[in-house]
Enzyme design. Structure first.
Site, PDB file in Angstrom:
ATOM      1  N   ARG A 192       0.745  -1.276  -0.076  1.00  0.00           N
ATOM      2  CA  ARG A 192       0.050   0.198   0.155  1.00  0.00           C
ATOM      3  C   ARG A 192       0.744   1.149   0.141  1.00  0.00           C
ATOM      4  NH1 ARG A 192      -3.382  -3.052   3.572  1.00  0.00           N
ATOM      5  NH2 ARG A 192      -5.195  -4.003   2.260  1.00  0.00           N
ATOM      6  N   LYS A 197       2.939  11.326 -12.034  1.00  0.00           N
ATOM      7  CA  LYS A 197       2.275  10.402 -12.770  1.00  0.00           C
ATOM      8  C   LYS A 197       2.900   9.144 -12.874  1.00  0.00           C
ATOM      9  CE  LYS A 197      -0.853  13.114 -15.692  1.00  0.00           C
ATOM     10  NZ  LYS A 197      -1.045  13.663 -16.963  1.00  0.00           N
ATOM     11  N   GLU A 223       9.406  18.098 -25.602  1.00  0.00           N
ATOM     12  CA  GLU A 223       8.935  18.514 -24.425  1.00  0.00           C
ATOM     13  C   GLU A 223       9.524  19.898 -23.735  1.00  0.00           C
ATOM     14  OE1 GLU A 223       6.326  16.875 -23.570  1.00  0.00           O
ATOM     15  OE2 GLU A 223       6.485  14.674 -23.930  1.00  0.00           O
ATOM     16  N   LYS A 241       6.757  23.006 -14.811  1.00  0.00           N
ATOM     17  CA  LYS A 241       6.122  21.788 -14.571  1.00  0.00           C
ATOM     18  C   LYS A 241       5.623  21.918 -13.154  1.00  0.00           C
ATOM     19  CE  LYS A 241       4.984  16.894 -15.098  1.00  0.00           C
ATOM     20  NZ  LYS A 241       5.147  15.810 -15.697  1.00  0.00           N
ATOM     21  N   GLU A 264      -4.734  16.766 -12.141  1.00  0.00           N
ATOM     22  CA  GLU A 264      -5.406  17.262 -13.398  1.00  0.00           C
ATOM     23  C   GLU A 264      -6.744  17.258 -13.779  1.00  0.00           C
ATOM     24  OE1 GLU A 264      -3.141  15.159 -16.672  1.00  0.00           O
ATOM     25  OE2 GLU A 264      -4.724  15.565 -17.982  1.00  0.00           O
ATOM     26  N   ARG A 279      -3.439  21.105 -15.434  1.00  0.00           N
ATOM     27  CA  ARG A 279      -2.171  20.355 -15.668  1.00  0.00           C
ATOM     28  C   ARG A 279      -2.567  19.901 -17.010  1.00  0.00           C
ATOM     29  NH1 ARG A 279       0.452  15.798 -11.955  1.00  0.00           N
ATOM     30  NH2 ARG A 279       2.008  15.041 -13.542  1.00  0.00           N
ATOM     31  N   ASN A 319      -0.235  18.665 -21.863  1.00  0.00           N
ATOM     32  CA  ASN A 319      -0.767  17.858 -22.872  1.00  0.00           C
ATOM     33  C   ASN A 319      -0.620  18.603 -24.299  1.00  0.00           C
ATOM     34  OD1 ASN A 319      -0.914  15.526 -21.093  1.00  0.00           O
ATOM     35  ND2 ASN A 319      -3.039  16.302 -20.866  1.00  0.00           N
ATOM     36  N   HIS A 328      -0.031  16.649 -27.414  1.00  0.00           N
ATOM     37  CA  HIS A 328      -0.103  15.229 -27.284  1.00  0.00           C
ATOM     38  C   HIS A 328      -1.461  14.617 -27.866  1.00  0.00           C
ATOM     39  CE1 HIS A 328       3.248  16.267 -24.738  1.00  0.00           C
ATOM     40  NE2 HIS A 328       3.238  15.144 -24.215  1.00  0.00           N
ATOM     41  N   HIS A 367      -0.400  11.434 -29.630  1.00  0.00           N
ATOM     42  CA  HIS A 367      -0.838  10.069 -29.317  1.00  0.00           C
ATOM     43  C   HIS A 367      -1.571   9.420 -30.420  1.00  0.00           C
ATOM     44  CE1 HIS A 367      -0.846  11.345 -24.508  1.00  0.00           C
ATOM     45  NE2 HIS A 367       0.256  10.715 -25.054  1.00  0.00           N
ATOM     46  N   HIS A 425       8.073   9.186 -28.561  1.00  0.00           N
ATOM     47  CA  HIS A 425       7.235   9.854 -28.123  1.00  0.00           C
ATOM     48  C   HIS A 425       7.204  11.321 -28.350  1.00  0.00           C
ATOM     49  CE1 HIS A 425       3.983  11.338 -25.333  1.00  0.00           C
ATOM     50  NE2 HIS A 425       4.929  11.973 -24.747  1.00  0.00           N
TER      51      HIS A 425
HETATM   52  P1  NAD Z   1      12.735   5.160 -22.067  1.00  0.00           P
HETATM   53  O1  NAD Z   1      12.608   5.156 -20.703  1.00  0.00           O
HETATM   54  O2  NAD Z   1      12.152   4.001 -23.089  1.00  0.00           O
HETATM   55  O3  NAD Z   1      14.275   5.321 -22.550  1.00  0.00           O
HETATM   56  C1  NAD Z   1      14.636   5.517 -23.711  1.00  0.00           C
HETATM   57  C2  NAD Z   1      15.796   4.815 -24.167  1.00  0.00           C
HETATM   58  O4  NAD Z   1      16.921   5.281 -23.457  1.00  0.00           O
HETATM   59  C3  NAD Z   1      15.707   3.185 -23.658  1.00  0.00           C
HETATM   60  O5  NAD Z   1      16.085   2.275 -24.448  1.00  0.00           O
HETATM   61  C4  NAD Z   1      16.938   3.430 -22.203  1.00  0.00           C
HETATM   62  O6  NAD Z   1      17.454   2.308 -22.192  1.00  0.00           O
HETATM   63  C5  NAD Z   1      17.751   4.473 -22.692  1.00  0.00           C
HETATM   64  N1  NAD Z   1      18.508   5.239 -21.574  1.00  0.00           N
HETATM   65  C6  NAD Z   1      18.073   5.812 -20.831  1.00  0.00           C
HETATM   66  N2  NAD Z   1      18.830   6.684 -20.285  1.00  0.00           N
HETATM   67  C7  NAD Z   1      19.904   6.446 -20.935  1.00  0.00           C
HETATM   68  C8  NAD Z   1      21.352   7.082 -20.834  1.00  0.00           C
HETATM   69  N3  NAD Z   1      21.523   7.777 -20.020  1.00  0.00           N
HETATM   70  N4  NAD Z   1      22.198   6.700 -21.692  1.00  0.00           N
HETATM   71  C9  NAD Z   1      21.896   5.778 -22.593  1.00  0.00           C
HETATM   72  N5  NAD Z   1      20.786   5.233 -22.804  1.00  0.00           N
HETATM   73  C10 NAD Z   1      19.720   5.608 -21.847  1.00  0.00           C
HETATM   74  O7  NAD Z   1      11.875   6.631 -22.797  1.00  0.00           O
HETATM   75  P2  NAD Z   1      11.774   7.945 -22.146  1.00  0.00           P
HETATM   76  O8  NAD Z   1      11.335   8.787 -23.452  1.00  0.00           O
HETATM   77  O9  NAD Z   1      12.575   8.485 -21.171  1.00  0.00           O
HETATM   78  O10 NAD Z   1      10.201   7.608 -21.501  1.00  0.00           O
HETATM   79  C11 NAD Z   1       9.077   7.357 -22.227  1.00  0.00           C
HETATM   80  C12 NAD Z   1       8.196   6.982 -21.176  1.00  0.00           C
HETATM   81  O11 NAD Z   1       7.940   7.880 -20.282  1.00  0.00           O
HETATM   82  C13 NAD Z   1       6.842   6.472 -21.801  1.00  0.00           C
HETATM   83  O12 NAD Z   1       6.409   5.139 -21.428  1.00  0.00           O
HETATM   84  C14 NAD Z   1       5.753   7.674 -21.414  1.00  0.00           C
HETATM   85  O13 NAD Z   1       4.389   7.326 -21.286  1.00  0.00           O
HETATM   86  C15 NAD Z   1       6.431   8.083 -20.088  1.00  0.00           C
HETATM   87  N6  NAD Z   1       6.161   9.253 -19.591  1.00  0.00           N
HETATM   88  C16 NAD Z   1       5.641   9.520 -18.349  1.00  0.00           C
HETATM   89  C17 NAD Z   1       5.454  10.856 -17.985  1.00  0.00           C
HETATM   90  C18 NAD Z   1       4.868  11.061 -16.588  1.00  0.00           C
HETATM   91  O14 NAD Z   1       4.496  12.321 -16.322  1.00  0.00           O
HETATM   92  N7  NAD Z   1       5.048  10.054 -15.831  1.00  0.00           N
HETATM   93  C19 NAD Z   1       5.475  12.225 -18.778  1.00  0.00           C
HETATM   94  C20 NAD Z   1       5.817  11.636 -20.032  1.00  0.00           C
HETATM   95  C21 NAD Z   1       6.124  10.531 -20.475  1.00  0.00           C
HETATM   96  N1  GLY Z   2       3.295  14.824 -18.970  1.00  0.00           N
HETATM   97  C1  GLY Z   2       2.108  15.334 -18.606  1.00  0.00           C
HETATM   98  C2  GLY Z   2       1.841  15.441 -17.057  1.00  0.00           C
HETATM   99  O1  GLY Z   2       2.626  15.033 -16.217  1.00  0.00           O
HETATM  100  O2  GLY Z   2       0.798  15.870 -16.677  1.00  0.00           O
END
Ligand code: NAD
Ligand code: GLY
Length: 360
Positions: free
Chosen positions: A121, A143, A185, A227, A237, A241, A245, A248, A252, A265
C-alpha cells in the site's frame, strides 16, 4: 548544484540538478527520513552505465542495497514487468521501511513509481532520471503507471517521489534520437507557458544541439520550474495540468496509428505541436507568424513536423479514444500566440480537421 522545490504541502520534494553528482546520491538520501533497505530499479541498458556508481554511493552511505533489473523498452512497461518488480521486492523481504530508487527514463520511472505506490500500500520512491524526457517531464509530478494491450498508461496512480536527483552527466551516453525527442517536451513548455523561454531555446538552438552544459541546465531548470508550478496548482489534472498535454492529443493519435514503433514519443509530440499550432491559428488564437516560428524551432532541433498520412476517419477515431474526450467533445490545448494557452472544447472535430487539412 542547484535545488528547486515542488510545492505540494506534506508531499513536497526537491529536484536537485548537478553535473557528475551521482556519487553524492547516498548523502542526499540520508538527509531524508528513509529506512535502511533500498531497492534500485533500472533497466539492462541503463544499468550498464549507472548502476555501479549509484549502488556504491548508497553502500558508502550505509544502506542495504538490493537491485532489480528490468528488460529495456516501452513494450516492457506492462503488468508482467510490474509483477517481476513485486517478486523482487518480496524476495528481498522488503517491508514498509524500505524505499525504491528508479534509475532510468520514463519507462523505468513510471513502472517503479507505480510499484512503489502499490507495494504494501505504498513505500517511498526517489527518481534518478537519465533521459532528457525524464529529466524535464516524467520524473516530476507523480504520474506513475503501466500500459495495457488496449492502450498506454491505462493503469496508474498519482504518487509523488520523495526526491528527484538529476545528474546532467547521465545525458552524455543518451543516443541522439532520444535526446532530440526529449527536446520536444522542452519546446512545449516555451510555447504554452513562457515566451522568453521559447526565445531562449530559439536563440541558443546550436548550443542546445551540442548538449552544451550551461544551456542544458537552463533548459532543465526552467522546464522543471514550469512543470512544478502547474503540478502544485493542479496535482490530479482536474483542469490546468492539461496544458502539459499540448501537442499530445494528435501526438498520441500518431503513436497509436503507427503502432508505437515508428516514432519516439517526443517526435510524435513535435508533429502534434505543429498541428496544434495550425489549429490554433485557424481558430484565431494565434497568428501565422507564431505558427511559423514554432515549426521553425522544431525543425532547427531536427524534430519532425509533417503529419504522416492516415485517413481522416482514422485520425478522428484515434483522437476520440483519448482520455480527454467527454460526451463526444474533446478539450484541446491550443497555444495563444507564444507563451500562453487556451483549453478549447471542440465538439465538431471533423470540421476542424478538415479546415486544417488533417488526414487525407
Ligand atoms: P525510455 O525510458 O524508454 O528510455 C529511452 C531509451 O533510452 C531506452 O532504451 C533506455 O534504455 C535508454 N536510456 C535511458 N537513459 C539512458 C542514458 N543515460 N544513456 C543511454 N541510454 C539511455 O523513454 P523515455 O523517453 O525516457 O520515457 C518514455 C516513457 O515516459 C513513456 O512510457 C511515457 O508514457 C512516459 N512518460 C511519463 C510521464 C509522466 O508524467 N509520468 C510524462 C511523459 C512520458
Ligand atoms: N506529462 C504530462 C503530465 O505530467 O501531466
Amino acid at each position: 548544484m542547484e535545488t528547486l522545490k515542488v510545492d505540494l504541502a506534506e508531499r513536497s520534494y526537491d529536484i536537485i540538478f548537478g553535473d557528475g553528482i551521482l556519487p553524492r546520491f547516498g548523502s542526499f538520501c540520508r538527509a531524508l527520513a528513509l529506512g535502511e533497505n533500498v531497492m534500485i530499479i533500472t533497466s539492462s541498458v541503463i544499468g550498464n552505465f549507472y548502476l555501479e556508481p549509484l549502488r556504491r554511493s548508497l553502500v558508502d552511505s550505509g544502506y542495504n542495497v538490493h537491485v532489480c533489473i528490468l528488460p529495456d523498452g516501452e513494450e516492457q512497461k506492462n503488468s508482467d514487468t510490474l509483477h517481476h518488480v513485486y517478486d523482487e521486492l518480496l524476495s528481498a523481504h522488503l517491508d514498509r521501511g524500505a524505499f525504491i530508487v528508479a534509475v532510468g527514463g520514463g519507462v523505468v520511472g513510471d513502472i517503479s513509481g507505480f510499484a512503489a505506490a502499490t507495494y504494501l500500500r505504498g513505500i517511498p520512491f526517489l527518481q534518478v532520471p537519465t533521459t532528457l524526457l525524464a529529466q524535464v517531464d516524467s520524473s516530476v509530478g507523480g504520474k506513475t503507471g503501466i500500459n495495457l494491450q488496449k492502450g498506454k498508461n491505462l493503469i496508474g496512480a498519482f504518487y509523488q517521489p520523495r526526491l528527484v536527483f538529476i545528474d546532467l552527466a547521465t545525458l552524455d551516453t543518451l543516443p541522439d534520437r532520444e535526446y532530440l525527442s526529449g527536446l520536444a517536451e522542452v519546446v512545449k513548455y516555451g510555447v504554452v507557458a513562457d515566451a522568453d523561454f521559447f526565445n531562449y531555446i530559439y536563440d541558443n538552438s546550436a548550443r542546445v544541439l551540442i548538449r552544451d552544459k550551461e544551456s542544458l541546465l537552463a533548459l532543465e531548470k526552467r522546464s522543471c520550474a514550469i512543470k512544478a508550478s502547474v503540478v502544485a496548482r493542479d496535482e490530479r489534472e482536474s483542469g490546468l495540468r492539461a496544458v502539459l498535454n499540448f501537442g499530445h492529443t494528435i501526438g498520441h493519435a500518431i503513436e497509436s496509428l503507427s503502432g508505437y514503433k515508428k516514432y519516439l514519443h517526443g517526435e510524435a509530440v513535435a508533429i502534434g505541436m505543429a498541428q496544434a499550432a495550425r489549429i490554433s491559428e485557424a481558430m484565431g488564437h494565434s497568428a501565422k507568424a507564431d505558427t511559423d516560428r514554432i515549426i521553425r524551432l522544431l525543425e532547427m532541433l531536427h524534430l519532425p513536423v509533417e503529419l504522416p498520412y492516415y485517413s481522416q476517419e482514422n485520425y478522428l477515431k484515434a483522437i476520440l479514444r483519448d482520455k480527454k474526450v467527454k460526451d463526444g467533445s474533446i478539450t484541446f490545448v491550443l497555444n495563444k500566440g507564444i507563451g500562453n494557452f487556451s483549453l478549447v472544447k471542440i465538439s465538431d472535430l471533423k470540421a476542424v480537421l478538415e479546415k486544417c487539412g488533417i488526414g487525407g
